[in-house]
Each structure stands twice: as C-alpha cells, then as structure tokens.
Design an enzyme around this catalytic site. Structure first.
Site, PDB file in Angstrom:
ATOM      1  N   ARG A  13       0.838  -1.212   0.000  1.00 30.46           N
ATOM      2  CA  ARG A  13       0.000   0.000   0.000  1.00 30.46           C
ATOM      3  C   ARG A  13       0.870   1.258   0.000  1.00 30.46           C
ATOM      4  O   ARG A  13       0.423   2.332  -0.397  1.00 30.46           O
ATOM      5  CB  ARG A  13      -0.967  -0.008   1.185  1.00 30.46           C
TER       6      ARG A  13
ATOM      7  N   LYS B  83      -7.849   4.743 -19.836  1.00 30.93           N
ATOM      8  CA  LYS B  83      -8.240   5.098 -21.194  1.00 30.93           C
ATOM      9  C   LYS B  83      -7.062   4.890 -22.159  1.00 30.93           C
ATOM     10  O   LYS B  83      -6.687   3.771 -22.401  1.00 30.93           O
ATOM     11  CB  LYS B  83      -8.772   6.537 -21.198  1.00 30.93           C
TER      12      LYS B  83
ATOM     13  N   TYR C  71     -15.413  15.764 -16.867  1.00 25.54           N
ATOM     14  CA  TYR C  71     -15.911  14.395 -16.770  1.00 25.54           C
ATOM     15  C   TYR C  71     -16.990  14.333 -15.681  1.00 25.54           C
ATOM     16  O   TYR C  71     -16.843  14.942 -14.619  1.00 25.54           O
ATOM     17  CB  TYR C  71     -14.736  13.473 -16.433  1.00 25.54           C
TER      18      TYR C  71
ATOM     19  N   ASP D 160      -6.654  17.723 -16.312  1.00 27.60           N
ATOM     20  CA  ASP D 160      -6.971  16.346 -16.686  1.00 27.60           C
ATOM     21  C   ASP D 160      -6.586  16.179 -18.157  1.00 27.60           C
ATOM     22  O   ASP D 160      -7.212  16.761 -19.042  1.00 27.60           O
ATOM     23  CB  ASP D 160      -8.460  16.073 -16.452  1.00 27.60           C
TER      24      ASP D 160
HETATM   25  C1  LIG Z   1     -12.766   8.189 -17.196  1.00 27.72           C
HETATM   26  C2  LIG Z   1     -12.315   9.528 -16.830  1.00 27.72           C
HETATM   27  C3  LIG Z   1     -11.995   9.846 -15.489  1.00 27.72           C
HETATM   28  C4  LIG Z   1     -12.172   8.847 -14.368  1.00 27.72           C
HETATM   29  O1  LIG Z   1     -11.265   7.800 -14.478  1.00 27.72           O
HETATM   30  P1  LIG Z   1     -11.552   6.287 -13.931  1.00 27.72           P
HETATM   31  O2  LIG Z   1     -10.298   5.591 -14.288  1.00 27.72           O
HETATM   32  O3  LIG Z   1     -12.772   5.797 -14.637  1.00 27.72           O
HETATM   33  O4  LIG Z   1     -11.777   6.412 -12.465  1.00 27.72           O
HETATM   34  C5  LIG Z   1     -11.517  11.118 -15.223  1.00 27.72           C
HETATM   35  N1  LIG Z   1     -11.371  12.034 -16.201  1.00 27.72           N
HETATM   36  C6  LIG Z   1     -11.679  11.776 -17.487  1.00 27.72           C
HETATM   37  C7  LIG Z   1     -11.501  12.826 -18.522  1.00 27.72           C
HETATM   38  C8  LIG Z   1     -12.169  10.516 -17.841  1.00 27.72           C
HETATM   39  O5  LIG Z   1     -12.482  10.271 -19.113  1.00 27.72           O
END
Ligand SMILES: *Cc1c(COP(=O)(O)O)cnc(C)c1O
Length: 388
Positions: free
Chosen positions: A64, A209, A119, A184
């Site tokens: 952890r 992603k 998001y 982001d």
């Molecule tokens: C999917 C997504 C998130 C969240 O990520 P997870 O891995 O699903 O928790 C945050 N920001 C953007 C732009 C996303 O597409």
C-alpha cells in the site's frame, strides 16, 4: 546523448535498469508485503513512505506504501509528461480524490475552482460534500473572478469530456494567480499535449483510457513536482488508493505503442469528423480539428493534434441516438474510451448522468472514441447506424 524523442521515451521509460537485472520484459512484483531487513531500518523506511517519501534501505515494507512495478510505471509517466515525478492510483477518480485531499492538506483552504465541462464523475465529486470542499464552477474566462484567498486548487480538463471544448491552459494558469492548477490530460495524452509545459502544477490521467489502451486495466496517475508527489503519496498511503501492480504492469506495457496508437486513431477521427459533418443525420460535429471546434487556435500551439475523440449532435435527437447505439456492430455501445477498439456512448444518460441539468450535455449528443479499425469499416458502420 541528445534528448530522446517522445516516441523513444514511450518505448524505453521506466526500463533503464532492465539490462543490468538481466531481464527484457517488465518485472511484475505482486508481493503484498516484503521481508524486513531489521526493525530499525524497516521502521525508518515505513515512516519515510507514510510521510510521502521514497523507501530507504529498510525496503518497500508493504505494497500500500510502495510497489516496484507501480514505481516503474510512475517513472515512465513522469518522463512522458515532463515532470519530476508521478504517483499512480487505483483509478482516475482515486487520483482526482487524492489531488483534492493533497491540495486541502496544504492548509490554504477548502475552496476549489472548477472549469466546466468536466468528466461527469469529477463534476459529481466536486459538487458533493464528500471531500469537504466548496466548489465554484466556472467557464474558462470566469477563473480570475472566482479565485479567493482560500482557493486551494483550480481544476480543468482539455479537451473536455464529452464535447471536446479546448481550454487555454496557460491562460487559466495566469488567471489562477499562483494557485495550483490540475489539468486532466486523459483525452489528449502526453503524445498530443504536455500541460506541465504550459505551467500546470499537476497533470492527471485516467490511465484506464489511452495510456493502457486495451480496455483491460483501471488506473489513474498524477504527474507533478517532487513536493506535490510527496503530498499525494502521503494521501495515498493513508487512504489506500494505490494502483494494483498487475494494472501497473499492463498500463506500462501499453505505453510503447501509445504514440502510434494515438496518431493512427487521430487520423481516422479526422476523416470521420469530415465525413460526419456532411451527413444529414448529423446536426453538428464537436471535434478540435474543425474550425469552430478550436476557436482559440490551440491545436498546433497547445496541442500537437486534434485527438481521436469526437462528439456528434443528431438531427433526430434522443430517439435517433438511442437507435444508433443499438444498431452499431463494429463500434461497441459502452462507456470508457481510448482503447484500440471503437466505442460509442450517450453522455447525458451515462457518463454525465450525475451532472446538474444546466451543465449536462444534450440528449441529442453521442460521444465516439475512434479505435484502430479500418476507417472505411468504421464509416460503413456509422452510416448504417445513422440511416433513417
Ligand atoms: C474516465 C475519466 C476519469 C475517471 O477515471 P476512472 O479511471 O474511470 O476512475 C476522469 N477524467 C476523465 C476525462 C475521464 O475520461
């Protein structure tokens, strides 16, 4: 040696010691705990890591706090994002959560300025009382007026999920007047954009992603300077959001192909965007590669290309959208994005469902994540799905 090009960094980052170790593929260390060399050294290492530092000669102690497979992925991400360090989490949302908690832990205050659109999960989290912050949601030009003495963080996304609005990162950094800015960068990836070069303090990814790219690992990562990385690791150590090493391995394995994937997927998205714009079934295409999708001229200046995500507004509204997601065969009707296969989803009903109605995308909007299939096959699939 001259600095490596980003494509070479993607292939080699986080692997510098492999030859000395006598291995070629990434090692995967699944240990939850580690043998301690001694009470004192183990305890000292434990304390260093619990406070956000690196392990000392007392070892990794407990997974952890630190995991070598995860640390390799972090090193690679830092190299790709031009930052000193990176800290990886069990999901993108765990990364957002830790970023907000780390910002709060600095004692400045608990006010957050968030640039919409975001998001849906991020919007929902920041609007909720869960993390104890008060959030002011603004358009990009509203940041300067919204910043207060107790503002601990400015949050933005570019291109924004789901309608691909581009935000001028350097402009928001200036408007933030010294407050830390997190960008982001999930949609652009480090292949197309490096927000740290525009002054962002923290660069966040849902690694689920594009970074992983194969739809088989959930993770998040924040690339930043040493001080913020320590604050993030401290939050991670006590709240328990570290990335699983198997996911770290898979995400790292995805990085060498990231530049070729992103560029190939972008090439297809550019073709589809042009073709979709001419379809009677399509009222509007949201894509940074079109003139009205990039009013500030950020592609070429801030971004190295328009990316492989697009959104369409349908003349036939929600009914046509619902029909299209049922009819697709090559595209999969699913949330998430950035993988090698193409996905389509309805943001208002799914990813952006928790967003308040005034900030929610329209019922006529579909979001497309363009994959690596042949572009003519993708076009034929959309043509039949959108036919009257
Ligand atoms: C999917 C997504 C998130 C969240 O990520 P997870 O891995 O699903 O928790 C945050 N920001 C953007 C732009 C996303 O597409």
């Amino acid at each position: 040696m001259t600095p490596l090009s980003p494509d070479s960094v993607a292939v080699h980052a986080g692997r510098a010691d492999l030859t000395a170790l006598g291995v070629h593929a990434l090692p995967l260390d699944l240990s939850s705990t580690n043998p301690l060399p001694g009470i004192d050294s183990g305890g000292a290492s434990y304390e260093a890591m619990a406070l956000g530092g690196h392990p000392t000669d007392g070892g990794h102690v407990y997974s952890r706090l630190w995991n070598p497979t995860v640390a390799r992925f972090e090193e690679a991400l830092a190299a790709l994002e031009h930052t000193a360090e990176a800290v990886a989490f069990s999901s993108g949302m765990a990364a957002v959560t830790a970023t907000v908690l780390a910002a709060r832990s600095r004692g400045v205050g608990a006010h957050v300025v968030a640039v919409r659109p975001l998001y849906g999960g991020t919007d929902h989290l920041l609007a909720s009382p869960l993390l104890g912050v008060e959030t002011t949601f603004v358009a990009p030009d509203g940041v300067a007026a919204a910043v207060r003495p107790d503002t601990c963080l400015v949050v933005l996304e570019t291109p924004a999920n789901p309608t691909l609005e581009l935000v001028d990162v350097a402009g928001v950094v200036a408007a933030a007047q010294g407050r830390p800015v997190v960008v982001d960068n999930t949609f652009a990836t480090p292949v197309l954009q490096n927000p740290a070069d525009q002054g962002a303090t923290l660069v966040l990814h849902s690694a689920t992603k594009y970074l992983g790219g194969h739809g088989d690992a959930v993770g998040g990562v924040v690339a930043t300077d040493e001080e913020w990385a320590a604050a993030l690791r401290r939050v991670r150590a006590v709240t328990g959001g570290i990335l699983h090493p198997l996911a770290g391995y898979l995400l790292h394995r995805g990085l060498p192909t990231l530049p070729v994937r992103v560029r190939a997927q972008q090439g297809s998205a550019e073709k589809l965007a042009g073709w979709l714009a001419e379809l009677p079934a399509v009222r509007h295409v949201h894509y940074p590669g079109t003139a009205d999708g990039d009013p500030l001229g950020l592609v070429g200046r801030q971004m190295r290309g328009p990316g492989a995500m697009l959104a369409i507004r349908l003349t036939g509204g929600f009914e046509q959208a619902a029909r299209a997601v049922e009819r697709v065969r090559l595209f999969t009707h699913a949330v998430s994005l950035g993988g090698v296969d193409s996905l389509v989803q309805h943001p208002a009903a799914l990813t952006h469902r928790p967003v308040p109605p005034e900030a929610r995308p329209g019922a006529d909007v579909l979001r497309l994540s363009v994959g690596l299939e042949d572009v003519e096959d993708l076009q034929a699939d959309l043509a039949q799905a959108l036919a009257a």
